[in-house]
Design a protein around this motif. Structure first.
Motif, PDB file in Angstrom:
ATOM      1  N   VAL A  42       0.427  -1.572   5.173  1.00 39.60           N
ATOM      2  CA  VAL A  42       0.236  -1.221   6.578  1.00 39.60           C
ATOM      3  C   VAL A  42      -1.197  -1.522   7.010  1.00 39.60           C
ATOM      4  CG1 VAL A  42       0.157   0.696   8.217  1.00 39.60           C
ATOM      5  CG2 VAL A  42       2.072   0.480   6.630  1.00 39.60           C
ATOM      6  N   LEU A  43      -2.156  -1.195   6.164  1.00 37.23           N
ATOM      7  CA  LEU A  43      -3.559  -1.486   6.479  1.00 37.23           C
ATOM      8  C   LEU A  43      -3.768  -2.992   6.641  1.00 37.23           C
ATOM      9  CD1 LEU A  43      -6.512  -0.673   6.852  1.00 37.23           C
ATOM     10  CD2 LEU A  43      -6.748  -0.685   4.345  1.00 37.23           C
ATOM     11  N   ASP A  44      -3.227  -3.775   5.711  1.00 35.65           N
ATOM     12  CA  ASP A  44      -3.364  -5.232   5.796  1.00 35.65           C
ATOM     13  C   ASP A  44      -2.766  -5.758   7.097  1.00 35.65           C
ATOM     14  OD1 ASP A  44      -4.625  -5.384   3.369  1.00 35.65           O
ATOM     15  OD2 ASP A  44      -2.854  -6.012   2.246  1.00 35.65           O
ATOM     16  N   ASN A  45      -1.608  -5.242   7.485  1.00 38.04           N
ATOM     17  CA  ASN A  45      -0.958  -5.714   8.703  1.00 38.04           C
ATOM     18  C   ASN A  45      -1.823  -5.433   9.933  1.00 38.04           C
ATOM     19  OD1 ASN A  45       1.892  -6.689   9.751  1.00 38.04           O
ATOM     20  ND2 ASN A  45       1.223  -5.061  11.141  1.00 38.04           N
ATOM     21  N   THR A  46      -2.402  -4.245   9.992  1.00 35.32           N
ATOM     22  CA  THR A  46      -3.235  -3.874  11.137  1.00 35.32           C
ATOM     23  C   THR A  46      -4.497  -4.730  11.196  1.00 35.32           C
ATOM     24  OG1 THR A  46      -2.376  -1.613  11.134  1.00 35.32           O
ATOM     25  CG2 THR A  46      -4.502  -1.978  12.216  1.00 35.32           C
ATOM     26  N   CYS A  72      -0.229   8.081  17.505  1.00 34.38           N
ATOM     27  CA  CYS A  72       0.624   8.456  16.380  1.00 34.38           C
ATOM     28  C   CYS A  72       2.038   8.741  16.861  1.00 34.38           C
ATOM     29  CB  CYS A  72       0.044   9.673  15.651  1.00 34.38           C
ATOM     30  SG  CYS A  72      -0.201  11.098  16.719  1.00 34.38           S
ATOM     31  N   SER A  73       2.346   8.462  18.132  1.00 32.87           N
ATOM     32  CA  SER A  73       3.702   8.643  18.614  1.00 32.87           C
ATOM     33  C   SER A  73       4.481   7.359  18.406  1.00 32.87           C
ATOM     34  CB  SER A  73       3.692   9.017  20.091  1.00 32.87           C
ATOM     35  OG  SER A  73       3.668   7.860  20.886  1.00 32.87           O
ATOM     36  N   ASN A  74       5.778   7.412  18.675  1.00 32.14           N
ATOM     37  CA  ASN A  74       6.618   6.235  18.489  1.00 32.14           C
ATOM     38  C   ASN A  74       6.525   5.282  19.667  1.00 32.14           C
ATOM     39  OD1 ASN A  74       7.659   7.021  16.008  1.00 32.14           O
ATOM     40  ND2 ASN A  74       9.168   8.356  16.973  1.00 32.14           N
ATOM     41  N   ASP A  75       6.020   5.768  20.810  1.00 29.52           N
ATOM     42  CA  ASP A  75       5.951   4.928  21.996  1.00 29.52           C
ATOM     43  C   ASP A  75       4.818   3.932  21.846  1.00 29.52           C
ATOM     44  OD1 ASP A  75       6.559   5.767  25.444  1.00 29.52           O
ATOM     45  OD2 ASP A  75       6.148   3.843  24.506  1.00 29.52           O
ATOM     46  N   PHE A  76       5.133   2.674  22.105  1.00 27.53           N
ATOM     47  CA  PHE A  76       4.202   1.595  21.757  1.00 27.53           C
ATOM     48  C   PHE A  76       2.826   1.741  22.388  1.00 27.53           C
ATOM     49  CE2 PHE A  76       2.562  -2.758  22.481  1.00 27.53           C
ATOM     50  CZ  PHE A  76       2.378  -3.097  21.158  1.00 27.53           C
ATOM     51  N   LEU A  77       2.772   2.161  23.648  1.00 23.78           N
ATOM     52  CA  LEU A  77       1.479   2.195  24.328  1.00 23.78           C
ATOM     53  C   LEU A  77       1.017   3.603  24.677  1.00 23.78           C
ATOM     54  CD1 LEU A  77       1.609  -0.945  26.608  1.00 23.78           C
ATOM     55  CD2 LEU A  77       0.273  -0.589  24.558  1.00 23.78           C
ATOM     56  N   ASP A  78       1.626   4.630  24.138  1.00 27.14           N
ATOM     57  CA  ASP A  78       1.079   5.967  24.324  1.00 27.14           C
ATOM     58  C   ASP A  78      -0.226   6.077  23.565  1.00 27.14           C
ATOM     59  OD1 ASP A  78       4.118   7.972  24.399  1.00 27.14           O
ATOM     60  OD2 ASP A  78       3.112   6.785  25.930  1.00 27.14           O
ATOM     61  N   ARG A 127     -12.004   3.802   6.747  1.00 26.37           N
ATOM     62  CA  ARG A 127     -11.718   5.017   7.478  1.00 26.37           C
ATOM     63  C   ARG A 127     -10.233   5.383   7.420  1.00 26.37           C
ATOM     64  NH1 ARG A 127     -16.313   2.954   9.338  1.00 26.37           N
ATOM     65  NH2 ARG A 127     -17.827   4.301  10.383  1.00 26.37           N
ATOM     66  N   VAL A 128      -9.599   5.074   6.331  1.00 25.02           N
ATOM     67  CA  VAL A 128      -8.202   5.464   6.149  1.00 25.02           C
ATOM     68  C   VAL A 128      -8.086   6.377   4.937  1.00 25.02           C
ATOM     69  CG1 VAL A 128      -7.325   3.357   7.204  1.00 25.02           C
ATOM     70  CG2 VAL A 128      -7.671   3.438   4.733  1.00 25.02           C
ATOM     71  N   GLY A 129      -7.116   7.261   5.025  1.00 29.11           N
ATOM     72  CA  GLY A 129      -6.907   8.205   3.938  1.00 29.11           C
ATOM     73  C   GLY A 129      -6.075   7.622   2.819  1.00 29.11           C
ATOM     74  N   SER A 130      -5.952   8.383   1.771  1.00 33.00           N
ATOM     75  CA  SER A 130      -5.221   7.930   0.576  1.00 33.00           C
ATOM     76  C   SER A 130      -3.735   7.784   0.835  1.00 33.00           C
ATOM     77  CB  SER A 130      -5.455   8.907  -0.578  1.00 33.00           C
ATOM     78  OG  SER A 130      -5.023  10.213  -0.222  1.00 33.00           O
ATOM     79  N   GLY A 131      -3.249   8.406   1.910  1.00 30.15           N
ATOM     80  CA  GLY A 131      -1.823   8.322   2.210  1.00 30.15           C
ATOM     81  C   GLY A 131      -1.414   7.066   2.954  1.00 30.15           C
ATOM     82  N   VAL A 132      -2.396   6.219   3.270  1.00 32.00           N
ATOM     83  CA  VAL A 132      -2.103   4.976   4.003  1.00 32.00           C
ATOM     84  C   VAL A 132      -1.818   3.851   3.013  1.00 32.00           C
ATOM     85  CG1 VAL A 132      -3.046   3.233   5.544  1.00 32.00           C
ATOM     86  CG2 VAL A 132      -3.505   5.655   5.978  1.00 32.00           C
ATOM     87  N   SER A 133      -0.705   3.171   3.199  1.00 28.18           N
ATOM     88  CA  SER A 133      -0.333   2.094   2.282  1.00 28.18           C
ATOM     89  C   SER A 133      -1.169   0.849   2.553  1.00 28.18           C
ATOM     90  CB  SER A 133       1.149   1.757   2.415  1.00 28.18           C
ATOM     91  OG  SER A 133       1.399   1.065   3.607  1.00 28.18           O
ATOM     92  N   SER A 164      -2.398   8.523   8.141  1.00 31.11           N
ATOM     93  CA  SER A 164      -1.002   8.157   7.912  1.00 31.11           C
ATOM     94  C   SER A 164      -0.757   6.700   8.273  1.00 31.11           C
ATOM     95  CB  SER A 164      -0.068   9.040   8.742  1.00 31.11           C
ATOM     96  OG  SER A 164      -0.166   8.705  10.113  1.00 31.11           O
ATOM     97  N   ASP A 165       0.335   6.155   7.762  1.00 34.12           N
ATOM     98  CA  ASP A 165       0.712   4.784   8.085  1.00 34.12           C
ATOM     99  C   ASP A 165       0.951   4.623   9.586  1.00 34.12           C
ATOM    100  OD1 ASP A 165       0.552   4.015   5.469  1.00 34.12           O
ATOM    101  OD2 ASP A 165       2.712   3.895   5.121  1.00 34.12           O
ATOM    102  N   ALA A 166       1.582   5.640  10.206  1.00 37.24           N
ATOM    103  CA  ALA A 166       1.887   5.547  11.630  1.00 37.24           C
ATOM    104  C   ALA A 166       0.618   5.444  12.470  1.00 37.24           C
ATOM    105  CB  ALA A 166       2.710   6.764  12.066  1.00 37.24           C
ATOM    106  N   GLN A 167      -0.395   6.193  12.098  1.00 35.60           N
ATOM    107  CA  GLN A 167      -1.652   6.152  12.847  1.00 35.60           C
ATOM    108  C   GLN A 167      -2.350   4.806  12.686  1.00 35.60           C
ATOM    109  OE1 GLN A 167      -3.434   9.571  11.071  1.00 35.60           O
ATOM    110  NE2 GLN A 167      -2.542  10.999  12.553  1.00 35.60           N
ATOM    111  N   VAL A 168      -2.357   4.285  11.487  1.00 36.68           N
ATOM    112  CA  VAL A 168      -2.999   2.978  11.260  1.00 36.68           C
ATOM    113  C   VAL A 168      -2.229   1.875  11.978  1.00 36.68           C
ATOM    114  CG1 VAL A 168      -3.556   1.251   9.504  1.00 36.68           C
ATOM    115  CG2 VAL A 168      -4.081   3.661   9.096  1.00 36.68           C
ATOM    116  N   ALA A 169      -0.916   1.920  11.915  1.00 43.58           N
ATOM    117  CA  ALA A 169      -0.098   0.893  12.574  1.00 43.58           C
ATOM    118  C   ALA A 169      -0.311   0.891  14.082  1.00 43.58           C
ATOM    119  CB  ALA A 169       1.374   1.115  12.252  1.00 43.58           C
TER     120      ALA A 169
END
Length: 517
Positions: free
Chosen positions: A134-138, A23-29, A125-131, A44-49
């Motif tokens: 973003v889910l489709d992209n992942t 969930c960080s901004n660093d690509f491979l963290d 396994r995603v919450g209601s706050g996930v668009s 969140s979108d960030a976690q799914v992405a």
């Protein structure tokens, strides 16, 4: 050593895959592997992405560490090595007991399993706050990764099992292989699913945003699949769409002047405008998170380890480039060549007379970036570094397009095909072609993509007698002692690992048709 079809049962998948995101901004963290609740983690979108981040590196490591080069580059006659763990393909003596064979096999199945986990279970396994976007992209990225893993599997082994959901086979550990035509049907379907789901983008100089694949990446890879299938119309269509989209650019071409071919392989240029799909490396203190090429290629003078040059350029490739080809010195080093990379000599490196990587009288330059500096980035505990490994560059898309226009014909003077090939040649400092033949494109592919893991597969898709003639004429020995070997028909597919055959004897049975869900 665990069997490929049950190493990632659902419970293992849930942990091994879903903690590989961040969930960080660093690509491979990645978050700590201490058991995360899937239902709460993907809120969140960030976690799914970030759920696919690990699929750009760690799942590919054992494939890309040694196996990739030992098969595709040593096997094709581009590289030479006498190192016992990676030299079997030099004389076509690979057997099912080979350790790197097992590593490559298991790595590809790990990618299939992790992709299956996302495809089958992430949407639940995603919450209601996930668009949905973003889910489709992942999920689209997961389809892309599964297609890519199967594209390697089918070209290396031929018939392999099709597994769309690992849970389906948790209690049936012995399963048949499937027909090659069905495997390609899955690959094409998966890339189409990726195209439908993954977002389009334009590659810019903001390289940090270019790491994940795009709709254009999926179209480019599918164009390559169609080329292998000799479906030239669709290969031309998709490659043409990628070219017309302007998403990618030749690094050092007319659109990006001031860059060079050699710049493509520097750490600071990871995810540049030419990168269609690359494995992303970032040493995190754990083995398998960074790139080993700087040690395995190059020399002990440029390596951060006490050794170097596990692979060397073959005698055949040393004589393949014309004198004016700018790619030559960026692909391999010959004595007297000087480079702006840190070495035991100081801030620059000149290959000494007598340098003899694997008896070649030369050394590999591509992916050799030198000892650690601010520009190379750090090396990890195992002396591995953070420069990307290309799976596809835009220059290959241009060559795919030209070959698709040729469409198996003797030659073409089509203006669009000539424009595509000559853009690649212009960057290399070569004169324009006025007519294109298959042999011209085939050679251009070898020179452009040398030491990038492609030539073995190119040899495997052409007329078998022609491929055997090419390989039989290659000096696969050292500079001092020439050696020639002739592959057989059977050598163009590699053996299944013995350990997996013992657990699943059906691997050796005739393949069966697959019933798609």
């Amino acid at each position: 050593m665990k069997n490929f079809f049950n190493i990632y049962k659902l419970s293992i998948l849930a942990i091994a895959l879903f903690v590989s995101g961040s969930c960080s901004n660093d690509f491979l963290d990645r978050p700590s592997e201490d058991g995360i609740s899937l239902d709460s983690y993907y809120s969140s979108d960030a976690q799914v992405a970030a759920a696919t981040n690990g699929m750009y590196s760690r799942t590919w490591f054992q494939f890309g560490n040694k196996f990739f080069w030992a098969i595709s580059e040593v096997g094709s006659g581009n590289m030479c090595t006498f190192s016992s763990d990676v030299n079997a393909m030099r004389n076509f003596s690979l057997t099912g007991t080979d350790g790197e064979l097992a590593n490559g096999w298991q790595s590809l199945w790990a990618n299939v399993a992790q992709a299956n986990s996302i495809i089958n279970f992430l949407p639940e396994r995603v919450g209601s706050g996930v668009s949905q976007k973003v889910l489709d992209n992942t999920v689209g990225e997961a389809y892309f990764m599964r297609a890519t893993a199967y594209f390697y599997l089918v070209r290396l082994w031929g018939p392999v099992p099709i597994i769309e959901n690992n849970l389906d086979y948790a209690n049936t550990p012995q399963i048949n292989t499937n027909n090659v035509d069905d495997i390609y049907k899955l690959i094409i379907s998966d890339y189409k699913n990726a195209i439908d789901r993954v977002e389009a983008k334009i590659r810019t100089s903001n390289y940090a945003s270019n790491g994940h694949i795009s709709k254009g990446s999926a179209k480019a890879m599918l164009a390559k699949v169609y080329l292998y299938q000799k479906d030239y119309a669709n290969a031309k269509l998709l490659a043409g769409e990628v070219i017309a989209s302007n998403e990618f650019k030749l690094y050092g071409g007319d659109q990006l002047p001031g860059k060079t071919f050699g710049d493509l392989f520097l750490t600071g240029n990871n995810n540049n405008e030419e990168s269609v799909f690359a494995l992303q490396w970032k040493g995190d203190g754990n083995y398998g998170s960074a790139n080993n090429c700087n040690t395995q290629f190059g020399t002990s003078d440029t390596s951060n380890a006490s050794y170097g040059g596990v692979f060397g350029p073959s005698q055949d490739i040393l004589s393949a480039y014309s004198a004016g080809d700018k790619r030559k010195r960026e692909t391999f080093m010959v004595p007297g060549d000087t480079y702006a990379i840190k070495s035991t000599q100081g801030a620059t490196f000149t290959l000494p007379v007598g340098e003899n990587a694997q008896g070649s009288g030369a050394a590999i330059k591509k992916y050799c970036i030198g000892k650690v500096t601010e520009s190379t980035g750090p090396a990890d505990t195992w002396n591995m570094m953070n420069n990307n490994t290309y799976i596809m560059r835009y220059s290959e898309v241009l060559l795919i397009y030209a070959e698709a226009v040729l469409a198996g014909g003797a030659s073409t003077t089509d203006a669009s095909a000539l424009s595509a090939v000559n853009a690649v040649r212009k960057r290399a400092g070569l004169t324009d072609l006025t007519t294109i033949t298959f042999d011209a494109i085939f050679k251009e592919r070898r020179l452009e993509l040398c030491f990038e893991g492609d030539y073995w597969y190119d040899l495997g898709r052409i007329d078998r007698a022609k491929a055997i003639a090419i390989m039989s004429a290659q000096n696969r020995g050292s500079k001092a002692n020439a050696e020639y070997y002739t592959p057989t028909e059977a050598d163009f597919l590699i053996p299944y690992p013995d350990v997996d055959v013992a657990k699943n004897p059906k691997l050796l049975e005739p393949p069966v048709p697959y019933t798609f869900k």
